[in-house]
Design a protein around this motif. Structure first.
Motif, PDB file in Angstrom:
ATOM      1  N   ASP A  96       0.760  -1.352  -0.109  1.00  0.00           N
ATOM      2  CA  ASP A  96       0.046   0.071   0.031  1.00  0.00           C
ATOM      3  C   ASP A  96       0.680   1.118   0.187  1.00  0.00           C
ATOM      4  OD1 ASP A  96      -2.219  -1.575  -0.053  1.00  0.00           O
ATOM      5  OD2 ASP A  96      -2.620  -1.194   2.073  1.00  0.00           O
ATOM      6  N   ASP A  97       1.919   1.280   0.798  1.00  0.00           N
ATOM      7  CA  ASP A  97       2.840   2.333   0.857  1.00  0.00           C
ATOM      8  C   ASP A  97       3.437   2.721  -0.538  1.00  0.00           C
ATOM      9  OD1 ASP A  97       1.912   2.928   3.399  1.00  0.00           O
ATOM     10  OD2 ASP A  97       3.503   2.001   4.469  1.00  0.00           O
ATOM     11  N   ILE A  98       3.530   1.864  -1.196  1.00  0.00           N
ATOM     12  CA  ILE A  98       4.612   2.165  -2.782  1.00  0.00           C
ATOM     13  C   ILE A  98       3.535   1.924  -3.813  1.00  0.00           C
ATOM     14  CG2 ILE A  98       6.499   1.437  -1.603  1.00  0.00           C
ATOM     15  CD1 ILE A  98       6.498  -1.280  -2.924  1.00  0.00           C
ATOM     16  N   LYS A  99       2.287   1.730  -3.623  1.00  0.00           N
ATOM     17  CA  LYS A  99       1.452   1.629  -4.804  1.00  0.00           C
ATOM     18  C   LYS A  99       1.528   2.645  -5.718  1.00  0.00           C
ATOM     19  CE  LYS A  99      -2.945   3.385  -2.843  1.00  0.00           C
ATOM     20  NZ  LYS A  99      -3.009   4.545  -3.523  1.00  0.00           N
ATOM     21  N   ASP A 100       1.801   3.860  -5.623  1.00  0.00           N
ATOM     22  CA  ASP A 100       1.991   5.009  -6.366  1.00  0.00           C
ATOM     23  C   ASP A 100       3.464   5.237  -6.762  1.00  0.00           C
ATOM     24  OD1 ASP A 100      -0.723   5.330  -6.526  1.00  0.00           O
ATOM     25  OD2 ASP A 100      -0.718   6.678  -4.649  1.00  0.00           O
ATOM     26  N   PRO A 104      12.519   0.787  -8.719  1.00  0.00           N
ATOM     27  CA  PRO A 104      13.652   0.606  -9.627  1.00  0.00           C
ATOM     28  C   PRO A 104      13.930  -1.167  -9.771  1.00  0.00           C
ATOM     29  CG  PRO A 104      14.118   2.248  -8.228  1.00  0.00           C
ATOM     30  CD  PRO A 104      12.834   1.569  -7.552  1.00  0.00           C
ATOM     31  N   GLY A 105      14.314  -1.463 -11.189  1.00  0.00           N
ATOM     32  CA  GLY A 105      14.271  -2.590 -11.525  1.00  0.00           C
ATOM     33  C   GLY A 105      13.161  -3.424 -11.735  1.00  0.00           C
ATOM     34  N   HIS A 106      11.966  -2.929 -11.609  1.00  0.00           N
ATOM     35  CA  HIS A 106      10.871  -3.755 -11.618  1.00  0.00           C
ATOM     36  C   HIS A 106      10.215  -3.290 -13.117  1.00  0.00           C
ATOM     37  CE1 HIS A 106      10.127  -6.272  -8.123  1.00  0.00           C
ATOM     38  NE2 HIS A 106      10.794  -5.116  -7.621  1.00  0.00           N
ATOM     39  N   ALA A 107       9.092  -4.002 -13.242  1.00  0.00           N
ATOM     40  CA  ALA A 107       8.150  -3.467 -14.669  1.00  0.00           C
ATOM     41  C   ALA A 107       7.420  -2.447 -14.405  1.00  0.00           C
ATOM     42  CB  ALA A 107       7.696  -4.665 -15.301  1.00  0.00           C
ATOM     43  N   ASP A 108       7.248  -2.019 -13.307  1.00  0.00           N
ATOM     44  CA  ASP A 108       6.158  -1.128 -12.740  1.00  0.00           C
ATOM     45  C   ASP A 108       5.992   0.311 -13.786  1.00  0.00           C
ATOM     46  OD1 ASP A 108       6.245  -2.318 -10.639  1.00  0.00           O
ATOM     47  OD2 ASP A 108       7.023  -0.810  -9.322  1.00  0.00           O
ATOM     48  N   ARG A 109       7.142   0.990 -14.198  1.00  0.00           N
ATOM     49  CA  ARG A 109       6.878   1.914 -15.305  1.00  0.00           C
ATOM     50  C   ARG A 109       6.637   1.559 -16.470  1.00  0.00           C
ATOM     51  NH1 ARG A 109      11.154   7.112 -15.726  1.00  0.00           N
ATOM     52  NH2 ARG A 109       9.818   8.300 -17.192  1.00  0.00           N
ATOM     53  N   THR A 303      13.785   6.964  -7.244  1.00  0.00           N
ATOM     54  CA  THR A 303      12.689   6.898  -8.338  1.00  0.00           C
ATOM     55  C   THR A 303      11.735   7.873  -8.422  1.00  0.00           C
ATOM     56  OG1 THR A 303      11.177   5.110  -9.098  1.00  0.00           O
ATOM     57  CG2 THR A 303      11.101   5.515  -6.692  1.00  0.00           C
ATOM     58  N   ILE A 304      10.708   7.712  -9.163  1.00  0.00           N
ATOM     59  CA  ILE A 304       9.694   8.631  -9.415  1.00  0.00           C
ATOM     60  C   ILE A 304       8.395   8.236  -8.764  1.00  0.00           C
ATOM     61  CG2 ILE A 304      10.944  10.093 -10.996  1.00  0.00           C
ATOM     62  CD1 ILE A 304       9.056   8.907 -13.037  1.00  0.00           C
ATOM     63  N   ASP A 305       7.210   8.905  -8.645  1.00  0.00           N
ATOM     64  CA  ASP A 305       5.869   8.428  -8.514  1.00  0.00           C
ATOM     65  C   ASP A 305       5.238   8.425  -9.705  1.00  0.00           C
ATOM     66  OD1 ASP A 305       4.895  11.148  -8.869  1.00  0.00           O
ATOM     67  OD2 ASP A 305       4.624  11.294  -6.686  1.00  0.00           O
ATOM     68  N   THR A 306       3.875   8.164  -9.799  1.00  0.00           N
ATOM     69  CA  THR A 306       3.203   8.062 -10.745  1.00  0.00           C
ATOM     70  C   THR A 306       2.959   9.405 -11.555  1.00  0.00           C
ATOM     71  OG1 THR A 306       1.158   7.954  -9.779  1.00  0.00           O
ATOM     72  CG2 THR A 306       2.005   5.563 -10.286  1.00  0.00           C
TER      73      THR A 306
END
Length: 351
Positions: A96-100, A104-109, A303-306
């Motif tokens: 929950d704290d990092i949902k936005d 780094p290193g993940h496919a999130d972005r 990193t950056i947020d959404t």
């Protein structure tokens, strides 16, 4: 359009998310008459399952497989084999704290930019948990290739700076690091624990070998065996490099040294790694995959947020400090799946 299917005659389609109710796989093209039991599938799933030692994530999943279709009285029917693995220990609130944030290193972005939506709970489809489906499919494939005498074995040959000096398939399952060299295993395990203590992670190299390979598997031009194997192995999110046989060493070798000479009794060397011109030579297939460090670490990262704002990201929760001990059976599974598909395809290559 997303592709969730792999294979040509033998095809696997996986589904489900890391923190959804279940994950699963449908395997089509399995010949009828193949003896299959849940225990055969479970054996390989247990090798990949989380929580096996202090070197892996403590997420406690039994990964119990349910065969839903395609098997009757212990034998395949020739129809799609569907298998389900229920998630029982997902803790979605940990994200929950990092949902936005884009980790780094993940496919999130990249996935967010592609689809405009993403499942932040344990990476959703991008999670390594999806590989349990591939292991289940690979267990079916092993049952196919075993009938032709082929045997697939993978093991860690490097973790961090610790390298194996030998490759012994029997040693792999006697140590928690899944080292192919029993003598190197304690140092490999210590390297993983040290990385975890520093709230960091490490990677390494997995070698895979296939013995008793039938010659003639694969085809020029666009179904080369090494190319399809590369697609299968690079399809695993943690893999960043791959080499067959002499691999990158071939760049510094002369042709007279790299060429595998032949005699009436067989080949004199195996710098090609068992595949020549995209077709298996009958020698042992040998390849090595470079595995990146686990991207989820509890140390601060930039990193950056959404919304594009700069932030500091710390990924808490349950994560493997090194992916290698659990990717070994996944690499075996994908290798077996490709070979089973190629074996079925080879039946139509000539009269």
């Amino acid at each position: 359009m997303a592709s969730n299917t792999f294979g040509e005659l033998l095809r696997m389609t996986t589904f489900g998310e890391s923190h959804g109710p279940a994950i699963g796989v449908v395997v089509d093209g399995v010949p009828a008459g193949l003896p299959i039991t849940p225990e055969m599938i479970q054996h390989d799933l247990d090798r990949r399952r989380p929580g096996q030692s202090n070197l892996t994530t403590p997420r406690n999943e039994s990964d119990s497989v349910e065969i839903l279709s395609g098997v009757f009285e212990g034998t395949t029917t020739g129809h799609p084999v569907a298998m389900l693995i229920r998630n029982s220990d997902a803790r979605s609130t940990a994200y929950d704290d990092i949902k936005d944030l884009f980790r780094p290193g993940h496919a999130d972005r990249t996935w967010f930019e592609k689809y405009g939506i993403r499942d932040h709970r344990g990476s959703g489809r991008a999670s390594g948990r999806e590989t349990a489906c591939r292991v289940a499919a690979g267990a079916l494939a092993k049952a196919i290739i075993t009938r032709s005498g082929m045997r697939v074995a993978a093991g860690a040959v490097r973790i961090g700076d610790v390298e194996a000096r030998t490759f012994d398939p029997q040693a792999v399952w006697t140590n928690n690091a899944r080292s192919a060299d029993a003598a190197a295993a304690p140092a490999m395990e210590a390297a993983i624990l040290d990385a975890a203590a520093r709230k960091d992670s490490i990677g390494g190299i997995v070698e895979c070998r296939v013995e008793n390979v039938a010659s003639g598997l694969g085809a020029p031009m666009y179904r080369k065996l090494d190319a399809v194997l590369a697609a299968a192995i690079f399809g695993l999110g943690a893999v960043k490099g791959l080499e067959f046989g002499a691999g990158f060493r071939a760049a510094g070798m002369a042709g007279s040294e790299h060429n595998d000479g032949m005699t009436p009794d067989g080949y004199l060397s195996n710098h090609a790694g068992g595949i020549v011109g995209g077709v298996s030579s009958g020698q042992t297939i040998i390849f090595r995959a470079a595995i990146k460090p686990t991207p989820s670490i509890a140390s601060p990262q930039t990193t950056i947020d959404t919304s594009g704002n700069p932030v500091t990201c710390i990924v808490e929760g349950r994560h493997d400090p090194c992916i290698i001990p659990r990717i070994v059976p996944v690499i075996e599974a994908m290798t077996a799946f490709v070979l089973a598909d190629m074996l079925l395809l080879s039946r139509s290559d000539r009269f």
